[in-house]
Design a protein around this motif. Structure first.
Motif, PDB file in Angstrom:
ATOM      1  N   VAL A  45     -22.734  -6.394  24.089  1.00 34.36           N
ATOM      2  CA  VAL A  45     -21.979  -5.176  24.412  1.00 34.36           C
ATOM      3  C   VAL A  45     -20.542  -5.535  24.766  1.00 34.36           C
ATOM      4  O   VAL A  45     -19.600  -4.854  24.356  1.00 34.36           O
ATOM      5  CB  VAL A  45     -22.660  -4.409  25.573  1.00 34.36           C
ATOM      6  CG1 VAL A  45     -21.835  -3.212  25.998  1.00 34.36           C
ATOM      7  CG2 VAL A  45     -24.066  -3.981  25.174  1.00 34.36           C
ATOM      8  N   VAL A  72     -22.647  -5.852  31.861  1.00 35.56           N
ATOM      9  CA  VAL A  72     -23.141  -5.574  30.507  1.00 35.56           C
ATOM     10  C   VAL A  72     -23.530  -6.878  29.827  1.00 35.56           C
ATOM     11  O   VAL A  72     -23.070  -7.955  30.205  1.00 35.56           O
ATOM     12  CB  VAL A  72     -22.084  -4.817  29.658  1.00 35.56           C
ATOM     13  CG1 VAL A  72     -21.800  -3.454  30.259  1.00 35.56           C
ATOM     14  CG2 VAL A  72     -20.821  -5.613  29.500  1.00 35.56           C
ATOM     15  N   ASN A  79     -17.029   0.563  29.430  1.00 33.72           N
ATOM     16  CA  ASN A  79     -17.180  -0.803  29.926  1.00 33.72           C
ATOM     17  C   ASN A  79     -15.870  -1.452  30.360  1.00 33.72           C
ATOM     18  O   ASN A  79     -15.890  -2.549  30.902  1.00 33.72           O
ATOM     19  CB  ASN A  79     -17.858  -1.669  28.867  1.00 33.72           C
ATOM     20  CG  ASN A  79     -19.257  -1.189  28.570  1.00 33.72           C
ATOM     21  OD1 ASN A  79     -19.980  -0.780  29.470  1.00 33.72           O
ATOM     22  ND2 ASN A  79     -19.636  -1.211  27.315  1.00 33.72           N
TER      23      ASN A  79
END
Length: 95
Positions: free
Chosen positions: A18, A14, A84
């Protein structure tokens, strides 16, 4: 209040924005459930011990906080569904 340490591994796939947002969301979770962050830690990219979801690297962040006994379970339940976050572990700090 007990002392805890959260070891958090965020995906290396990412973008930086983010990744930073994900870490801020985790810190907000801790404070939402009554915790106080004592050391926000630093974020470092490291090689994983073994491949996870076809990734060989991740961003490690260690966050120290104080909270009552119910807070870690609440934070863990929210971390499980964060996209994530590839690994996490909350341990009671013995200091």
């Amino acid at each position: 209040m007990n002392k805890y340490e959260l070891a958090l591994v965020v995906s290396a796939n990412v973008e930086e924005e983010v990744r930073n947002t994900t870490i801020e969301q985790v810190k907000e979770l801790i404070t939402r459930f009554g915790g106080t962050i004592t050391d926000p830690g630093t974020c470092e990219k490291k090689k994983l011990a073994y491949e996870i979801q076809k990734m060989s690297e991740g961003f490690y962040n260690f966050i120290k906080f104080e909270a009552d006994a119910a807070c870690p379970a609440e934070v863990e339940s929210r971390l499980r569904i964060m996209e994530n976050v590839i690994r996490f572990l909350i341990v009671k700090d013995g200091e």
